[in-house]
Each structure stands twice: as structure tokens, then as C-alpha cells.
Design a protein around this motif. Sequence first.
Motif, mmCIF file in Angstrom:
data_model
loop_
_atom_site.group_PDB
_atom_site.id
_atom_site.type_symbol
_atom_site.label_atom_id
_atom_site.label_comp_id
_atom_site.label_asym_id
_atom_site.label_seq_id
_atom_site.Cartn_x
_atom_site.Cartn_y
_atom_site.Cartn_z
ATOM 1 N N GLU A 29 -40.371 -51.920 -56.130
ATOM 2 C CA GLU A 29 -39.220 -51.062 -56.392
ATOM 3 C C GLU A 29 -38.271 -51.062 -55.198
ATOM 4 N N LEU A 30 -36.983 -51.079 -55.513
ATOM 5 C CA LEU A 30 -35.933 -51.058 -54.494
ATOM 6 C C LEU A 30 -35.526 -49.625 -54.207
ATOM 7 N N GLU A 31 -35.001 -49.399 -53.018
ATOM 8 C CA GLU A 31 -34.456 -48.088 -52.686
ATOM 9 C C GLU A 31 -32.967 -48.232 -52.397
ATOM 10 N N LYS A 32 -32.216 -47.196 -52.695
ATOM 11 C CA LYS A 32 -30.784 -47.194 -52.389
ATOM 12 C C LYS A 32 -30.633 -46.779 -50.935
ATOM 13 N N ILE A 33 -29.900 -47.588 -50.189
ATOM 14 C CA ILE A 33 -29.685 -47.318 -48.771
ATOM 15 C C ILE A 33 -28.194 -47.378 -48.475
ATOM 16 N N SER A 34 -27.782 -46.490 -47.588
ATOM 17 C CA SER A 34 -26.427 -46.506 -47.073
ATOM 18 C C SER A 34 -26.534 -46.368 -45.562
ATOM 19 N N GLU A 35 -26.004 -47.344 -44.839
ATOM 20 C CA GLU A 35 -26.097 -47.316 -43.385
ATOM 21 C C GLU A 35 -24.921 -48.073 -42.786
ATOM 22 N N THR A 36 -24.651 -47.793 -41.540
ATOM 23 C CA THR A 36 -23.586 -48.478 -40.823
ATOM 24 C C THR A 36 -24.169 -49.710 -40.155
ATOM 25 N N ASN A 37 -23.514 -50.843 -40.364
ATOM 26 C CA ASN A 37 -23.951 -52.106 -39.784
ATOM 27 C C ASN A 37 -22.740 -52.896 -39.302
ATOM 28 N N PHE A 38 -23.010 -54.056 -38.740
ATOM 29 C CA PHE A 38 -21.956 -54.958 -38.304
ATOM 30 C C PHE A 38 -21.951 -56.183 -39.208
ATOM 31 N N PHE A 39 -20.732 -56.694 -39.466
ATOM 32 C CA PHE A 39 -20.537 -57.800 -40.390
ATOM 33 C C PHE A 39 -19.757 -58.921 -39.718
ATOM 34 N N PHE A 40 -20.100 -60.169 -40.080
ATOM 35 C CA PHE A 40 -19.357 -61.341 -39.647
ATOM 36 C C PHE A 40 -18.351 -61.689 -40.735
ATOM 37 N N LYS A 41 -17.089 -61.929 -40.338
ATOM 38 C CA LYS A 41 -16.001 -62.216 -41.291
ATOM 39 C C LYS A 41 -16.092 -63.653 -41.827
ATOM 40 N N LEU A 42 -17.106 -63.935 -42.598
ATOM 41 C CA LEU A 42 -17.266 -65.256 -43.186
ATOM 42 C C LEU A 42 -16.125 -65.589 -44.140
ATOM 43 N N SER A 43 -15.667 -64.598 -44.896
ATOM 44 C CA SER A 43 -14.602 -64.823 -45.878
ATOM 45 C C SER A 43 -13.329 -65.364 -45.229
ATOM 46 N N LYS A 44 -13.099 -65.020 -43.984
ATOM 47 C CA LYS A 44 -11.919 -65.475 -43.245
ATOM 48 C C LYS A 44 -11.870 -66.997 -43.115
ATOM 49 N N TYR A 45 -13.031 -67.648 -43.168
ATOM 50 C CA TYR A 45 -13.125 -69.080 -42.905
ATOM 51 C C TYR A 45 -13.269 -69.935 -44.163
ATOM 52 N N GLN A 46 -13.173 -69.349 -45.330
ATOM 53 C CA GLN A 46 -13.370 -70.101 -46.561
ATOM 54 C C GLN A 46 -12.358 -71.241 -46.708
ATOM 55 N N ASP A 47 -11.075 -70.934 -46.624
ATOM 56 C CA ASP A 47 -10.045 -71.969 -46.794
ATOM 57 C C ASP A 47 -10.152 -73.034 -45.707
ATOM 58 N N TRP A 48 -10.390 -72.606 -44.470
ATOM 59 C CA TRP A 48 -10.549 -73.548 -43.365
ATOM 60 C C TRP A 48 -11.725 -74.488 -43.641
ATOM 61 N N LEU A 49 -12.836 -73.941 -44.100
ATOM 62 C CA LEU A 49 -14.028 -74.728 -44.359
ATOM 63 C C LEU A 49 -13.793 -75.758 -45.462
ATOM 64 N N ILE A 50 -13.123 -75.351 -46.521
ATOM 65 C CA ILE A 50 -12.800 -76.284 -47.614
ATOM 66 C C ILE A 50 -11.961 -77.445 -47.090
ATOM 67 N N GLU A 51 -10.914 -77.123 -46.329
ATOM 68 C CA GLU A 51 -10.039 -78.179 -45.794
ATOM 69 C C GLU A 51 -10.789 -79.072 -44.805
ATOM 70 N N TYR A 52 -11.626 -78.488 -43.994
ATOM 71 C CA TYR A 52 -12.403 -79.261 -43.016
ATOM 72 C C TYR A 52 -13.293 -80.280 -43.727
ATOM 73 N N ILE A 53 -13.953 -79.849 -44.788
ATOM 74 C CA ILE A 53 -14.837 -80.747 -45.535
ATOM 75 C C ILE A 53 -14.036 -81.826 -46.256
ATOM 76 N N LYS A 54 -12.905 -81.452 -46.824
ATOM 77 C CA LYS A 54 -12.083 -82.415 -47.572
ATOM 78 C C LYS A 54 -11.419 -83.454 -46.682
ATOM 79 N N ASP A 55 -11.166 -83.131 -45.435
ATOM 80 C CA ASP A 55 -10.374 -83.982 -44.559
ATOM 81 C C ASP A 55 -11.180 -85.118 -43.940
ATOM 82 N N THR A 56 -12.018 -85.775 -44.744
ATOM 83 C CA THR A 56 -12.793 -86.898 -44.218
ATOM 84 C C THR A 56 -11.976 -88.182 -44.147
#
Length: 181
Positions: free
Chosen positions: A89-116
Motif C-alpha cells: 500500500e502507498l501513502e500520500k506524502i507532501s514534503e519540500t524537496n529540491f528539483f533539477f530542471k530537466l524540462s529546461k533541456y528537452q529542446d536542447w537535447l533533441i537538437e543535440y541528438i539530431k545534429d549528427t
Amino acid sequence: MNSNFAKEFVDRVVPQFKELWKKLEISNNDFIRTTEDRHIACVQRALQIVYDKGDIYEDKYEGSYCTPCETFWPESQVTGNLCPDCKRELEKISETNFFFKLSKYQDWLIEYIKDTDNNPERIHFIEPVSRRNEVLGFLENNKLEDLCISRPRARLSWGIPLPFSQEHVTYVWFDALINYI
């Protein structure tokens, strides 16, 4: 898990792995324990650099949590309030944490992979190369979410303290990535 218990457990199994590697004729250039001072210092330095660049932020994390698996689960993967992996069974949790802005790099990552074409050395950025289109398809059809990189120290004592918040430890995936690098 109690941090002393966890360290004692790992201290017991490390020699067993090293012995197994010898039997399997597996070698390495270096063996790094994540409890070593050099590893802790390196992880904290990397965290501080990423934080100073503005790619780590503090926010509230809410969701279904499996304590034995130490995993938050998105509601889309949960059925009947049970952990998709261990079926507890899962429990509902709410807490303060730190996050890495992965979403910020999505477009960059796509272009980096495509630019071979302009950078042929990038063809090996994804291994095996046969998975390149699969990764591109995923990135082009799904929105990357920011990643939670910490847990409150009060709930998870086993971990490396964040250099910018002594109340938090880094979550395993970030710590492990630095170790592999």
C-alpha cells in the motif's frame, strides 16, 4: 533505513562483490564507495555548481509514496493505491524537496541528438546507436518533467547532505550519476 545499518550492510557485501569480480575476471581502474570523502566532496561540488546555475529549485512534492521502494509514483501508474513494483500500500506524502530542471533541456537535447550531420562524433551519444530514433521519438512525443533530487534528512538519513540545505540529502540517482562520471 537507518544509516548505520545501511553502511554496515554495505560494508559486509562489498568484499563479496570484489571476490566475485575476481572469479569472473572482471577488472576496474578504480573502485569508489559512495561513502568515501572524495565521492561526497565531488557530489556536493556538482550539486553546488548546478544550483548556482539556477537549475535546481525548491518546491513541494506531493504524491503516492512507497516507503519500502523509496519511490514516488505518478497517479497514472498507480492502481488501487498499491505500489506498481512491490504491491504494498502507498501513502500520500507532501514534503519540500529540491528539483533539477530537466524540462529546461528537452529542446536542447533533441537538437543535440539530431545534429549528427554537422557533428558525426555525436552518433555515439546514445548507445547502442540503434536506439537513437527510439530516444528521439520519446523526447519529441513526451514532455520531460523536472526530477526530484532530494529527500528530507528526517525521513532518509542515508545520503549525502545537499551543500545548500543541510535538511536534505541527495537522492540516489544524482549521487550515482556523479560516481559514474
